[in-house]
Scaffold this motif. Structure first.
Motif, PDB file in Angstrom:
ATOM      1  N   GLY A 148      13.452   9.314 -18.130  1.00 60.96           N
ATOM      2  CA  GLY A 148      12.378   9.119 -19.105  1.00 60.96           C
ATOM      3  C   GLY A 148      11.345  10.225 -19.057  1.00 60.96           C
ATOM      4  N   LEU A 149      10.125   9.861 -19.375  1.00 58.41           N
ATOM      5  CA  LEU A 149       9.000  10.787 -19.362  1.00 58.41           C
ATOM      6  C   LEU A 149       8.592  11.083 -17.928  1.00 58.41           C
ATOM      7  N   ASN A 150       8.270  12.321 -17.656  1.00 53.87           N
ATOM      8  CA  ASN A 150       7.763  12.674 -16.336  1.00 53.87           C
ATOM      9  C   ASN A 150       6.289  12.315 -16.270  1.00 53.87           C
ATOM     10  N   ALA A 151       5.902  11.620 -15.199  1.00 55.40           N
ATOM     11  CA  ALA A 151       4.520  11.176 -15.038  1.00 55.40           C
ATOM     12  C   ALA A 151       4.075  11.423 -13.606  1.00 55.40           C
ATOM     13  N   ALA A 152       2.848  11.896 -13.456  1.00 50.34           N
ATOM     14  CA  ALA A 152       2.255  12.107 -12.137  1.00 50.34           C
ATOM     15  C   ALA A 152       1.288  10.963 -11.853  1.00 50.34           C
ATOM     16  N   VAL A 153       1.426  10.338 -10.697  1.00 53.57           N
ATOM     17  CA  VAL A 153       0.563   9.227 -10.314  1.00 53.57           C
ATOM     18  C   VAL A 153      -0.815   9.774  -9.935  1.00 53.57           C
ATOM     19  N   THR A 154      -1.869   9.225 -10.556  1.00 51.83           N
ATOM     20  CA  THR A 154      -3.232   9.654 -10.248  1.00 51.83           C
ATOM     21  C   THR A 154      -3.980   8.620  -9.416  1.00 51.83           C
ATOM     22  N   SER A 155      -3.590   7.339  -9.535  1.00 52.90           N
ATOM     23  CA  SER A 155      -4.186   6.300  -8.698  1.00 52.90           C
ATOM     24  C   SER A 155      -3.271   5.080  -8.693  1.00 52.90           C
ATOM     25  N   ALA A 156      -3.426   4.265  -7.659  1.00 53.10           N
ATOM     26  CA  ALA A 156      -2.631   3.035  -7.554  1.00 53.10           C
ATOM     27  C   ALA A 156      -3.424   2.016  -6.756  1.00 53.10           C
ATOM     28  N   ARG A 157      -3.369   0.767  -7.218  1.00 52.64           N
ATOM     29  CA  ARG A 157      -4.005  -0.307  -6.466  1.00 52.64           C
ATOM     30  C   ARG A 157      -3.176  -1.581  -6.639  1.00 52.64           C
ATOM     31  N   PHE A 158      -3.157  -2.359  -5.565  1.00 57.76           N
ATOM     32  CA  PHE A 158      -2.421  -3.608  -5.618  1.00 57.76           C
ATOM     33  C   PHE A 158      -3.181  -4.570  -6.509  1.00 57.76           C
ATOM     34  N   HIS A 159      -2.460  -5.203  -7.436  1.00 55.73           N
ATOM     35  CA  HIS A 159      -3.100  -6.025  -8.469  1.00 55.73           C
ATOM     36  C   HIS A 159      -2.326  -7.333  -8.569  1.00 55.73           C
ATOM     37  N   GLY A 160      -2.682  -8.315  -7.727  1.00 53.38           N
ATOM     38  CA  GLY A 160      -1.972  -9.596  -7.728  1.00 53.38           C
ATOM     39  C   GLY A 160      -0.617  -9.475  -7.076  1.00 53.38           C
ATOM     40  N   ASP A 161       0.444  -9.610  -7.857  1.00 53.40           N
ATOM     41  CA  ASP A 161       1.803  -9.529  -7.310  1.00 53.40           C
ATOM     42  C   ASP A 161       2.498  -8.201  -7.606  1.00 53.40           C
ATOM     43  N   ARG A 162       1.747  -7.212  -8.073  1.00 57.32           N
ATOM     44  CA  ARG A 162       2.338  -5.909  -8.420  1.00 57.32           C
ATOM     45  C   ARG A 162       1.276  -4.826  -8.302  1.00 57.32           C
ATOM     46  N   TRP A 163       1.687  -3.596  -8.536  1.00 58.62           N
ATOM     47  CA  TRP A 163       0.800  -2.449  -8.468  1.00 58.62           C
ATOM     48  C   TRP A 163       0.360  -2.046  -9.867  1.00 58.62           C
ATOM     49  N   LEU A 164      -0.926  -1.796 -10.027  1.00 58.37           N
ATOM     50  CA  LEU A 164      -1.444  -1.212 -11.259  1.00 58.37           C
ATOM     51  C   LEU A 164      -1.636   0.272 -10.968  1.00 58.37           C
TER      52      LEU A 164
END
Length: 121
Positions: free
Chosen positions: A69-85
């Motif tokens: 798919g599209l190439n994407a670079a992760v800029t931030s991540a936080r645990f949000h309930g039962d998954r990562w936002l």
């Protein structure tokens, strides 16, 4: 309000989203064909969307991991309930939110989940 807001302002007030400028190519009942990353795809659309410039609303579930798919670079991540936002930077689209079931690596490949996108005027 969350899934099919009438405006960009309502979309931003109701939860995380990315809004990308796109072109509507043609209208089909409740859907519109839009030009997205050099492809034409059909997505659900607000009744006022007409051929020409419009916006594509992408909630965190409107993009999903993909092998090619599209190439994407992760800029931030936080645990949000039962998954990562996760916030990703996608060339030609800017910063977009994505839900993931596991912690992300620095780079992702993503595909558009057409049914979860929404074209707005």
């Amino acid at each position: 309000l969350y899934r099919q807001p009438a405006t960009r302002n309502v979309a931003r007030l109701t939860g995380p989203c990315g809004i990308v400028g796109v072109d509507c190519v043609e209208r089909y009942g409740r859907e519109a064909s839009i030009r997205w990353m050099d492809q034409v795809v059909r997505v659900p659309a607000h009744p006022d969307v007409r051929p020409g410039a419009c916006s594509l609303l992408l909630r965190p579930d409107a993009l999903a991991p993909s092998c090619d798919g599209l190439n994407a670079a992760v800029t931030s991540a936080r645990f949000h309930g039962d998954r990562w936002l996760v916030e990703v930077a996608v060339e030609q689209a800017g910063l977009l939110p994505v839900y993931l079931n596991q912690p992300p690596s620095d780079q992702l490949s993503l595909r558009l989940v057409r049914e979860s996108a929404w074209a707005i005027p």
